[in-house]
Motif scaffolding. Structure first.
Motif, mmCIF file in Angstrom:
data_model
loop_
_atom_site.group_PDB
_atom_site.id
_atom_site.type_symbol
_atom_site.label_atom_id
_atom_site.label_comp_id
_atom_site.label_asym_id
_atom_site.label_seq_id
_atom_site.Cartn_x
_atom_site.Cartn_y
_atom_site.Cartn_z
ATOM 1 N N MET A 17 3.721 11.959 5.931
ATOM 2 C CA MET A 17 2.961 10.711 6.059
ATOM 3 C C MET A 17 1.795 10.882 7.013
ATOM 4 O O MET A 17 0.746 10.263 6.842
ATOM 5 C CB MET A 17 3.874 9.596 6.544
ATOM 6 N N THR A 42 -1.056 12.496 4.920
ATOM 7 C CA THR A 42 -1.754 11.559 4.034
ATOM 8 C C THR A 42 -2.471 10.494 4.845
ATOM 9 O O THR A 42 -3.548 10.049 4.457
ATOM 10 C CB THR A 42 -0.788 10.904 3.041
ATOM 11 N N GLY A 43 -1.890 10.102 5.983
ATOM 12 C CA GLY A 43 -2.561 9.133 6.839
ATOM 13 C C GLY A 43 -3.866 9.700 7.378
ATOM 14 O O GLY A 43 -4.865 8.996 7.468
ATOM 15 N N TYR A 86 -5.750 11.914 5.830
ATOM 16 C CA TYR A 86 -6.718 11.886 4.734
ATOM 17 C C TYR A 86 -7.208 10.470 4.481
ATOM 18 O O TYR A 86 -8.359 10.256 4.125
ATOM 19 C CB TYR A 86 -6.094 12.446 3.451
ATOM 20 N N PHE A 87 -6.300 9.496 4.660
ATOM 21 C CA PHE A 87 -6.675 8.097 4.399
ATOM 22 C C PHE A 87 -7.758 7.638 5.358
ATOM 23 O O PHE A 87 -8.661 6.905 4.979
ATOM 24 C CB PHE A 87 -5.443 7.207 4.528
ATOM 25 N N HIS A 140 -12.579 9.966 5.662
ATOM 26 C CA HIS A 140 -13.159 10.013 4.322
ATOM 27 C C HIS A 140 -14.083 11.211 4.127
ATOM 28 O O HIS A 140 -14.486 11.502 3.015
ATOM 29 C CB HIS A 140 -13.905 8.713 4.025
ATOM 30 N N GLU A 160 -13.238 14.134 4.302
ATOM 31 C CA GLU A 160 -12.458 15.178 3.660
ATOM 32 C C GLU A 160 -12.506 15.093 2.131
ATOM 33 O O GLU A 160 -12.026 15.991 1.454
ATOM 34 C CB GLU A 160 -10.998 15.079 4.089
ATOM 35 N N ILE A 161 -13.039 13.979 1.595
ATOM 36 C CA ILE A 161 -13.015 13.763 0.144
ATOM 37 C C ILE A 161 -13.735 14.905 -0.561
ATOM 38 O O ILE A 161 -14.849 15.285 -0.180
ATOM 39 C CB ILE A 161 -13.648 12.407 -0.207
ATOM 40 N N ILE A 162 -13.070 15.487 -1.565
ATOM 41 C CA ILE A 162 -13.644 16.665 -2.202
ATOM 42 C C ILE A 162 -14.225 16.384 -3.585
ATOM 43 O O ILE A 162 -14.902 17.224 -4.136
ATOM 44 C CB ILE A 162 -12.607 17.806 -2.312
ATOM 45 N N THR A 163 -13.956 15.215 -4.155
ATOM 46 C CA THR A 163 -14.549 14.932 -5.468
ATOM 47 C C THR A 163 -16.038 14.687 -5.314
ATOM 48 O O THR A 163 -16.495 14.161 -4.324
ATOM 49 C CB THR A 163 -13.915 13.705 -6.126
ATOM 50 N N GLN A 187 -19.676 13.220 -7.271
ATOM 51 C CA GLN A 187 -20.139 12.294 -8.307
ATOM 52 C C GLN A 187 -21.089 13.067 -9.196
ATOM 53 O O GLN A 187 -22.298 12.959 -9.049
ATOM 54 C CB GLN A 187 -20.799 11.092 -7.642
#
Lengths: 358, 158
Positions: free
Chosen positions: B21, B24-25, B27-28, B31, B33-36, B38
């Motif tokens: 947890m 994931t916390g 990562y939550f 932001h 760290e977001i790898i996607t 657009q």
């Protein structure tokens, strides 16, 4: 000051001045029904987008970000899609039960709304066995799931429904025992009295370690009861396609989906009421100034804040933990949660008798 | 003892669940760290990983020279016949006949981007490019000739 109870009282006064008592009651019932249905709709929209955003951020994704500002209107688009889709009934299905099941799921969720105190003096029905009513009615949920699984005439649906039955029947026990811990402390089953007993401190703080254990047990048990991951064996996308609602489509599927989210809201509201003081503001002993500042925050915001905190916690579980196997699931309940919560209940009872709490 | 083992199990479970947890916390709340990405919006600023493999290319220098000796190592290494080497004989400076490539045919539609040809090449003549927008209207356009017209082998590459 503006509050839900003032609005409710002024509506009641206006109705009593203009109509006779019978009509007043009828109109109030209609207003309450409409309010509950609109709360359902809003909850569905808010919780779906919340879940999608939370899951995305926890999985290092962006989540929906095309419809509306930052994707916040995505759930409206989803709803529109579900509304215009065809609600198919499979040829081999038991048509009556198949079409009845989603409505039973919804009715159960609606019934559970009755004893919840949304704000100070703002409650649909403050019956004196509120907590018992909630735990009794919430077990009807399994009937709708079993009905959907059986009537679908599909092996995946039936397996999902059977798993869900085993799961809910076992986890009702530890959920009930952890609720009992609070009831033992309070000495009442009435929701308003349970909240009133937390005026000088929430039970999770007042009850020391045993109450914390009861809270954790409660959260685990209700996560299992609402069929959410890591206990989502009833749906288990990777094993059973979609479990009991494999054969459902369109609005009938949407009702199941909505019922799941509303149930999550309800169990979190119950958890907030029992352990976190419902609409009671956060008070610290003798800090008068601090307590007065906390009192200025409206009671409805306290209630919804706590509830959404618990909902976030359950979503956090869902997107962190892997799904349990059915034997692991039953082991967890019968070997761990049930003995722990039974011993815990004994300790809590001793505490209540000897007065070992604030 | 049984009770001790029981409590140890619970403690271990709670500890490992909280560890998950915490991740994931993190990562939550972080932001960045977001790898996607657009994709169609950020064509200009696309940030591809170093080892991303898009297609096989043969780099040429400014004199239109490449490093391919025509040794066929890539053709042999390829598991599904993506590369075909076609030879021609050309005269070198001393008037001797020498084997050289005429065309290095590359079938993009067959390629699985396995990187075996690049590893097999002894003279580093071919490499993987990071282009990935390969859709075309005619399938023939996917059969590419990697060496440029009138290109020669670089001096000193054997």
């Amino acid at each position: 000051m503006w509050s839900f109870s003032n609005i409710a009282n002024s509506i009641h006064e206006w109705l009593s001045n203009n109509f006779n008592p019978t009509w007043t009651i009828i109109i109030e019932m209609v207003i309450a029904g409409v309010a509950v249905i609109s709360l359902f709709a809003i909850l569905g929209l808010v919780l779906v987008i919340m879940e999608r955003k939370v899951s995305a951020w926890m999985q290092i994704r962006l989540g929906p970000n095309r419809v509306g500002p930052k994707g916040m209107l995505q759930s409206f688009a989803d709803t529109l899609k579900l509304l215009v889709k065809e609600g198919l009934t499979p040829g081999g299905a038991d048509k009556f039960l198949f079409n009845l099941a989603p409505f039973i799921a919804m009715i159960v969720a609606m019934l559970l709304m009755a004893p919840i105190a949304f704000a100070k003096d703002f409650q649909l029905w403050d019956l004196n066995i509120g907590v018992l009513f909630v735990s009794a009615v919430s077990s009807i949920m399994v009937i709708s799931i079993l009905m959907a699984g059986w009537a679908s005439n599909n092996k995946y649906s039936l397996m999902g429904a059977m798993r869900s039955g085993a799961q809910i029947v076992s986890y009702e026990l530890s959920a009930g025992l952890s609720i009992l811990a609070v009831v033992v402390m309070t000495g009442s089953l009435q929701v308003s009295e349970i909240i009133e007993s937390q005026r000088n401190g929430w039970w999770i703080f007042k009850g020391h370690l045993p109450m914390l254990i009861a809270f954790v047990t409660f959260i685990i048990a209700v996560t299992a009861e609402t069929n959410r991951a890591p206990f989502d064996l009833a749906e288990a996308e990777s094993e059973l396609t979609a479990g009991f609602h494999t054969e459902y489509s369109g609005m009938k599927f949407a009702l199941f989906f909505l019922a799941e989210y509303v149930n999550v809201f309800i169990v979190c509201a119950i958890g907030a009421t029992l352990f976190l003081g419902g609409w009671m503001p956060f008070h610290i002993g003798n800090w008068e100034g601090f307590n007065h500042v906390m009192d200025y925050i409206p009671s409805s915001i306290w209630f919804f804040g706590k509830t959404f905190f618990l909902i976030f916690l359950i979503m956090w579980f869902r997107w962190t933990f892997p799904r349990l196997r059915i034997d692991q699931l039953l082991n967890l309940e019968w070997k761990y949660l049930l003995p722990i919560s039974m011993i815990n209940l004994l300790v809590v009872t001793a505490m209540a008798i000897l007065g070992w709490h604030f | 003892m049984f009770i001790k083992k029981y409590i140890q199990e619970i403690w271990g479970a709670v500890k490992s669940l909280l560890k998950g947890m915490r991740r994931t916390g993190y990562y939550f709340t972080h932001h960045k760290e977001i790898i996607t990405q657009q994709y169609p919006d950020n064509r200009e600023t696309l940030n591809l990983p170093e080892r991303f493999k898009g297609e096989v290319v043969m780099p040429h220098d400014e004199n239109n020279e490449h490093r391919c000796t025509g040794c066929q190592a890539c053709e042999l290494a390829c598991p599904n016949g993506t590369i075909k080497v076609i030879f021609k004989n050309e005269l070198n400076a001393e008037g001797k006949k020498k084997k050289a490539i005429d065309k290095l045919v590359y079938h993009l539609e067959l390629c699985t981007m396995c990187n075996l040809c690049i590893e097999a090449c002894p003279s580093d003549a071919i490499k993987m490019a990071q282009t990935f927008e390969h859709s075309v209207f005619d399938r023939n356009e996917l059969t590419k000739i990697l060496n440029k017209p009138d290109s020669k082998i670089m001096d000193g590459v054997e």
